[in-house]
Write a protein that holds these residues in place. Structure first.
Motif, PDB file in Angstrom:
ATOM      1  N   GLN A 115       0.756  -1.660   0.108  1.00 12.58           N
ATOM      2  CA  GLN A 115       0.380   0.322  -0.382  1.00 12.58           C
ATOM      3  C   GLN A 115       0.566   0.809   0.247  1.00 12.58           C
ATOM      4  O   GLN A 115       0.654   2.113  -0.224  1.00 12.58           O
ATOM      5  CB  GLN A 115      -1.154  -0.322   1.151  1.00 12.58           C
ATOM      6  CG  GLN A 115      -2.162   0.824   1.267  1.00 12.58           C
ATOM      7  CD  GLN A 115      -3.279   0.618   1.490  1.00 12.58           C
ATOM      8  OE1 GLN A 115      -3.454  -0.417   1.055  1.00 12.58           O
ATOM      9  NE2 GLN A 115      -3.976   1.208   2.250  1.00 12.58           N
ATOM     10  N   GLY A 116       1.612   1.625   0.652  1.00 12.70           N
ATOM     11  CA  GLY A 116       2.745   1.691   0.664  1.00 12.70           C
ATOM     12  C   GLY A 116       3.142   2.977  -0.424  1.00 12.70           C
ATOM     13  O   GLY A 116       3.724   4.082  -1.365  1.00 12.70           O
ATOM     14  N   LYS A 117       3.479   1.654  -0.964  1.00 11.25           N
ATOM     15  CA  LYS A 117       4.205   1.767  -2.369  1.00 11.25           C
ATOM     16  C   LYS A 117       3.516   2.894  -3.400  1.00 11.25           C
ATOM     17  O   LYS A 117       3.588   3.447  -4.007  1.00 11.25           O
ATOM     18  CB  LYS A 117       4.785   0.495  -2.902  1.00 11.25           C
ATOM     19  CG  LYS A 117       5.915   0.123  -4.400  1.00 11.25           C
ATOM     20  CD  LYS A 117       6.757  -0.951  -4.516  1.00 11.25           C
ATOM     21  CE  LYS A 117       7.161  -0.813  -5.753  1.00 11.25           C
ATOM     22  NZ  LYS A 117       6.351  -0.422  -6.636  1.00 11.25           N
ATOM     23  N   LYS A 118       1.922   2.046  -3.705  1.00  9.46           N
ATOM     24  CA  LYS A 118       1.274   1.876  -5.021  1.00  9.46           C
ATOM     25  C   LYS A 118       0.706   3.951  -4.018  1.00  9.46           C
ATOM     26  O   LYS A 118       0.908   4.661  -5.233  1.00  9.46           O
ATOM     27  CB  LYS A 118       0.228   1.369  -4.173  1.00  9.46           C
ATOM     28  CG  LYS A 118      -0.420  -0.455  -5.490  1.00  9.46           C
ATOM     29  CD  LYS A 118      -1.626  -0.295  -5.196  1.00  9.46           C
ATOM     30  CE  LYS A 118      -1.640  -1.091  -3.926  1.00  9.46           C
ATOM     31  NZ  LYS A 118      -2.778  -1.947  -3.749  1.00  9.46           N
ATOM     32  N   VAL A 119       0.451   4.018  -3.204  1.00  6.25           N
ATOM     33  CA  VAL A 119      -0.034   5.765  -2.799  1.00  6.25           C
ATOM     34  C   VAL A 119       0.744   6.754  -3.287  1.00  6.25           C
ATOM     35  O   VAL A 119       1.041   7.695  -3.107  1.00  6.25           O
ATOM     36  CB  VAL A 119       0.087   5.728  -1.025  1.00  6.25           C
ATOM     37  CG1 VAL A 119      -0.960   6.956  -0.698  1.00  6.25           C
ATOM     38  CG2 VAL A 119      -1.617   4.791  -1.374  1.00  6.25           C
ATOM     39  N   SER A 120       2.264   6.287  -2.055  1.00  2.55           N
ATOM     40  CA  SER A 120       3.973   7.105  -2.702  1.00  2.55           C
ATOM     41  C   SER A 120       3.676   7.180  -4.570  1.00  2.55           C
ATOM     42  O   SER A 120       3.867   8.285  -4.622  1.00  2.55           O
ATOM     43  CB  SER A 120       5.230   6.437  -1.919  1.00  2.55           C
ATOM     44  OG  SER A 120       5.148   5.446  -2.567  1.00  2.55           O
ATOM     45  N   GLU A 121       3.779   6.176  -4.552  1.00  2.00           N
ATOM     46  CA  GLU A 121       3.863   6.723  -6.788  1.00  2.00           C
ATOM     47  C   GLU A 121       3.114   7.263  -7.151  1.00  2.00           C
ATOM     48  O   GLU A 121       3.371   7.642  -7.727  1.00  2.00           O
ATOM     49  CB  GLU A 121       4.256   4.961  -6.892  1.00  2.00           C
ATOM     50  CG  GLU A 121       5.448   4.528  -6.789  1.00  2.00           C
ATOM     51  CD  GLU A 121       5.872   2.421  -6.996  1.00  2.00           C
ATOM     52  OE1 GLU A 121       4.604   2.136  -8.061  1.00  2.00           O
ATOM     53  OE2 GLU A 121       7.067   1.669  -7.298  1.00  2.00           O
ATOM     54  N   TYR A 122       1.356   7.005  -6.821  1.00  2.00           N
ATOM     55  CA  TYR A 122       0.139   7.500  -7.524  1.00  2.00           C
ATOM     56  C   TYR A 122       1.207   9.061  -7.343  1.00  2.00           C
ATOM     57  O   TYR A 122       0.680   9.802  -7.617  1.00  2.00           O
ATOM     58  CB  TYR A 122      -0.527   6.755  -6.669  1.00  2.00           C
ATOM     59  CG  TYR A 122      -2.125   7.975  -7.131  1.00  2.00           C
ATOM     60  CD1 TYR A 122      -2.455   7.855  -8.356  1.00  2.00           C
ATOM     61  CD2 TYR A 122      -2.224   9.155  -6.259  1.00  2.00           C
ATOM     62  CE1 TYR A 122      -3.529   9.399  -9.260  1.00  2.00           C
ATOM     63  CE2 TYR A 122      -3.766   9.863  -6.453  1.00  2.00           C
ATOM     64  CZ  TYR A 122      -4.397   9.790  -7.887  1.00  2.00           C
ATOM     65  OH  TYR A 122      -5.193  10.478  -7.929  1.00  2.00           O
ATOM     66  N   ILE A 123       0.949   9.505  -6.030  1.00  2.00           N
ATOM     67  CA  ILE A 123       0.899  10.697  -5.452  1.00  2.00           C
ATOM     68  C   ILE A 123       2.662  11.331  -6.094  1.00  2.00           C
ATOM     69  O   ILE A 123       2.224  12.641  -6.215  1.00  2.00           O
ATOM     70  CB  ILE A 123       1.376  10.864  -3.799  1.00  2.00           C
ATOM     71  CG1 ILE A 123       0.195  10.705  -2.472  1.00  2.00           C
ATOM     72  CG2 ILE A 123       1.988  12.359  -3.242  1.00  2.00           C
ATOM     73  CD1 ILE A 123       0.602  11.079  -2.004  1.00  2.00           C
ATOM     74  N   GLN A 124       3.114  10.948  -6.842  1.00  2.00           N
ATOM     75  CA  GLN A 124       4.750  11.116  -6.519  1.00  2.00           C
ATOM     76  C   GLN A 124       4.368  11.541  -8.909  1.00  2.00           C
ATOM     77  O   GLN A 124       4.763  12.290  -9.043  1.00  2.00           O
ATOM     78  CB  GLN A 124       6.108  10.282  -7.628  1.00  2.00           C
ATOM     79  CG  GLN A 124       7.102  10.467  -7.995  1.00  2.00           C
ATOM     80  CD  GLN A 124       7.969   9.111  -8.424  1.00  2.00           C
ATOM     81  OE1 GLN A 124       7.056   7.653  -7.893  1.00  2.00           O
ATOM     82  NE2 GLN A 124       8.932   9.601  -8.420  1.00  2.00           N
ATOM     83  N   SER A 125       3.790  10.673  -8.591  1.00  2.00           N
ATOM     84  CA  SER A 125       2.892  10.843 -10.758  1.00  2.00           C
ATOM     85  C   SER A 125       1.914  12.472 -10.972  1.00  2.00           C
ATOM     86  O   SER A 125       2.302  13.141 -11.394  1.00  2.00           O
ATOM     87  CB  SER A 125       2.455   9.437 -11.337  1.00  2.00           C
ATOM     88  OG  SER A 125       0.985   9.558 -10.604  1.00  2.00           O
ATOM     89  N   GLN A 126       1.502  12.322  -9.569  1.00  2.00           N
ATOM     90  CA  GLN A 126       0.562  13.560  -9.556  1.00  2.00           C
ATOM     91  C   GLN A 126       0.779  14.549  -9.629  1.00  2.00           C
ATOM     92  O   GLN A 126       0.746  15.720 -10.108  1.00  2.00           O
ATOM     93  CB  GLN A 126      -0.685  13.219  -8.425  1.00  2.00           C
ATOM     94  CG  GLN A 126      -1.759  12.172  -8.325  1.00  2.00           C
ATOM     95  CD  GLN A 126      -3.172  13.102  -9.632  1.00  2.00           C
ATOM     96  OE1 GLN A 126      -3.675  13.869  -9.098  1.00  2.00           O
ATOM     97  NE2 GLN A 126      -2.840  12.457 -10.418  1.00  2.00           N
ATOM     98  N   LEU A 127       2.049  15.238  -8.884  1.00  2.00           N
ATOM     99  CA  LEU A 127       2.779  16.359  -8.148  1.00  2.00           C
ATOM    100  C   LEU A 127       3.850  16.605  -9.261  1.00  2.00           C
ATOM    101  O   LEU A 127       3.672  17.415  -9.489  1.00  2.00           O
ATOM    102  CB  LEU A 127       3.304  15.710  -6.924  1.00  2.00           C
ATOM    103  CG  LEU A 127       2.555  15.570  -5.551  1.00  2.00           C
ATOM    104  CD1 LEU A 127       3.517  15.602  -4.511  1.00  2.00           C
ATOM    105  CD2 LEU A 127       1.790  16.600  -5.470  1.00  2.00           C
ATOM    106  N   GLU A 128       4.723  15.406  -9.844  1.00  2.00           N
ATOM    107  CA  GLU A 128       5.353  15.691 -11.231  1.00  2.00           C
ATOM    108  C   GLU A 128       3.987  16.321 -12.002  1.00  2.00           C
ATOM    109  O   GLU A 128       5.161  17.255 -13.091  1.00  2.00           O
ATOM    110  CB  GLU A 128       5.617  14.954 -11.432  1.00  2.00           C
ATOM    111  CG  GLU A 128       6.852  13.964 -10.361  1.00  2.00           C
ATOM    112  CD  GLU A 128       7.637  12.731 -10.587  1.00  2.00           C
ATOM    113  OE1 GLU A 128       9.645  12.964 -10.007  1.00  2.00           O
ATOM    114  OE2 GLU A 128       7.835  12.326 -11.712  1.00  2.00           O
TER     115      GLU A 128
END
Length: 549
Positions: A399-412
């Motif tokens: 879950q940590g991996k999925k959410v952090s990678e989603y947030i990464q893509s949204q912000l970038e």
């Protein structure tokens, strides 16, 4: 005149409760007897992270608290509906003004070594939690005890605090203000007893391995060396309610990879595993599927160290507005989690006069708005530069991996020029990095330990043990203190205080970015009955669980 709470009775003191129980089916007494004789009461379960410390005054993470609730019991405990009922206390007398509590301990309450639990064990543990020399991060929970806050701040000696063992079996607590959630707070392991002679004899090793502890809960712990990913819960032969505890042994293993746990479950080698995301849709039709909403939030926290990029308010506002939470919960998590636009999750507390949930009362803050996010990012770039790299700390779970990678893509994507480096670490390491302030942005979570709404606001109070991100706003802190002291007896005023504080934290200062309110989903062997899923304190509770045919 006092209200008397008898053993096994339900406490009714305007507690805000969430009932999340799974009580299975009923069987005849004959069937129960035959089942016990035919089936070995031994199961295997998984947890997503290892134990940190089992010194109950220092425990903070939910995975560890789940184990703590099995190993230790306080003056009260939670029943199957997350209602606090007498635990080590046999009776509880509460004064009419709600400020004085007198607890009479059970005569048959024993430590795992056979020695009697006394009221002095509670006095010692609570003082150890509160005293500046040994203080634990949850010491703030005793702020409403007479002189509790002054003792915690080192302004008064610990012997002047408003709790005391008046005899071996009597424990008295005096509060500054009435606190309807107080018995719920007592049901969590942070206020469990500790035997002074044993703690002092064990010294620095206390709580660091399974052999350096005395237990008083339904189970004792074996095979844990302080760092191991596996351990065993065994039935505590000294526990006062032997009839209630059916399981003889619970083998626990840490599994970070969800699919590994599912494979073991399908192969019959695992009896309980937590699942999320696409696995929820795939396995939700199984007989053993269990789901419920957590009273918990997941959020971004900023290290606002002076001179660092995240000290820039416009940068924080840009990040807060640039994340599409609806898409995250519906398409990425897809497990029942809901977008959260406030500090406090839904279902924690409601106004007893209006029955309105606090989350609904306070409304939504910091909702997704890309245009506004870009404006703040453009303003921030004047100070931090056209291009910026920032590290995002998160747990190395699925879950940590999925959410952090989603947030990464949204912000970038939404803030061109901003690069997010995801730093995945084991859960315990994440907590340690946050305590050491060794992070820029962290993806974190907070689970309600009780129905006490202040536990969320305390995260950002000046000098709070959990205020890792250097947030300091006097108006915010004053409002939070006012809510739990001056306005503690007026629900309308108290909610007003908290709402104003929430607006300061989220909208004015953008010190916290709420992301989602989580849901819990499990695959559980259908033959296991009476597993409980409390709203507070832990993921699950096996005190009354039983393996059947």
């Amino acid at each position: 005149m006092k209200k008397n709470i008898l053993l096994g009775s339900i406490v009714v003191l305007s507690l805000i409760l969430g009932a999340c129980g799974n009580n299975g089916g009923k069987t005849s007494e004959t069937t129960k007897k035959e089942t016990k004789e035919a089936i070995s009461q031994s199961i295997v379960i998984s947890t997503p992270a290892p134990i940190s410390t089992l010194d109950t005054t220092q425990t903070t993470d939910k995975n560890t608290f789940t184990m703590v609730q099995h190993l230790f019991e306080g003056l009260t405990r939670f029943d199957e509906t997350t209602t606090p009922v007498p635990g080590i206390a046999k009776t509880i007398d509460v004064s009419e003004d709600g400020k004085e509590y007198n607890f009479t301990l059970r005569e048959d309450a024993k430590w795992s070594n056979g020695e009697t639990i006394t009221a002095h064990d509670f006095e010692y543990a609570w003082k150890r939690l509160l005293s500046p020399d040994t203080q634990g991060p949850n010491a703030y929970l005793l702020d409403n005890v007479v002189n509790g806050l002054a003792v915690r701040n080192g302004e008064k000696p610990v012997d002047e605090v408003g709790f005391k063992a008046t005899s071996d079996t009597e424990f008295k607590v005096t509060l500054e203000n009435p606190q309807p959630s107080f018995l719920s707070v007592l049901a969590i392991g942070w206020l469990a007893p500790q035997q002074q002679a044993y703690v002092e004899k064990t010294g620095a090793a206390y709580g660091t391995n399974s052999d350096s502890l005395l237990y008083n809960g339904a189970f004792v712990l074996t095979n844990w060396d302080g760092t191991s990913d596996t351990w065993t819960l065994e039935k505590n032969k000294e526990y006062y309610d032997q009839e209630a505890v059916k399981l003889e042994e619970v083998s626990v293993q840490t599994l970070k990879e969800e699919n590994t746990g599912i494979s073991l479950f399908e192969g019959g080698d695992l009896d309980l595993v937590r699942i999320s995301g696409q696995n929820v849709a795939q396995y939700s039709n199984l007989d053993g599927y269990v789901t419920f909403n957590d009273v918990a939030n997941s959020f971004l926290d900023f290290n606002k160290k002076e001179g660092s990029p995240l000290a820039n308010l416009d940068l924080r506002k840009a990040i807060a507005l640039a994340i599409d939470k609806e898409a995250l919960t519906e398409s990425v998590l897809a497990d029942g989690s809901k977008p959260l636009n406030g500090l406090v999750p839904a279902g924690l507390d409601s106004n007893p006069e209006t029955n309105e949930d606090y989350r609904k009362y306070s409304g939504d803050h910091v909702t997704y708005n890309v245009d506004e996010a870009k404006k703040h990012w453009k303003q921030a770039q004047k100070e931090v530069g056209e291009k910026l790299e920032v590290n995002l700390l998160a747990a190395d779970t699925d879950q940590g991996k999925k959410v952090s990678e989603y947030i990464q893509s949204q912000l970038e994507e939404n803030l061109p020029g901003l690069k997010i480096n995801v730093n995945l670490q084991p859960s315990n390491n994440v907590n340690q990095s946050r305590r050491e302030k060794n992070y820029e942005i962290s993806l974190s979570g907070w689970i309600a330990g009780s129905s006490e709404i202040d536990s969320y606001f305390n995260l950002y109070v000046t000098n709070s043990s959990y205020n890792y991100g250097n947030y300091n706003n006097k108006e915010y802190t004053d409002l939070v203190v006012k809510a739990k002291t001056v306005d503690a007896n007026d629900s309308n005023k108290q909610f007003e205080d908290y709402k104003k504080a929430e607006e300061i934290l989220l909208e004015q200062d953008s010190a916290h970015v709420p992301v989602y309110q989580s849901a819990s989903n499990y695959l559980v062997n259908p033959k296991i009955k009476n597993v409980e899923y409390p709203s507070y304190g832990g993921y699950f509770f096996l005190r009354n669980a039983e393996l059947t045919e």
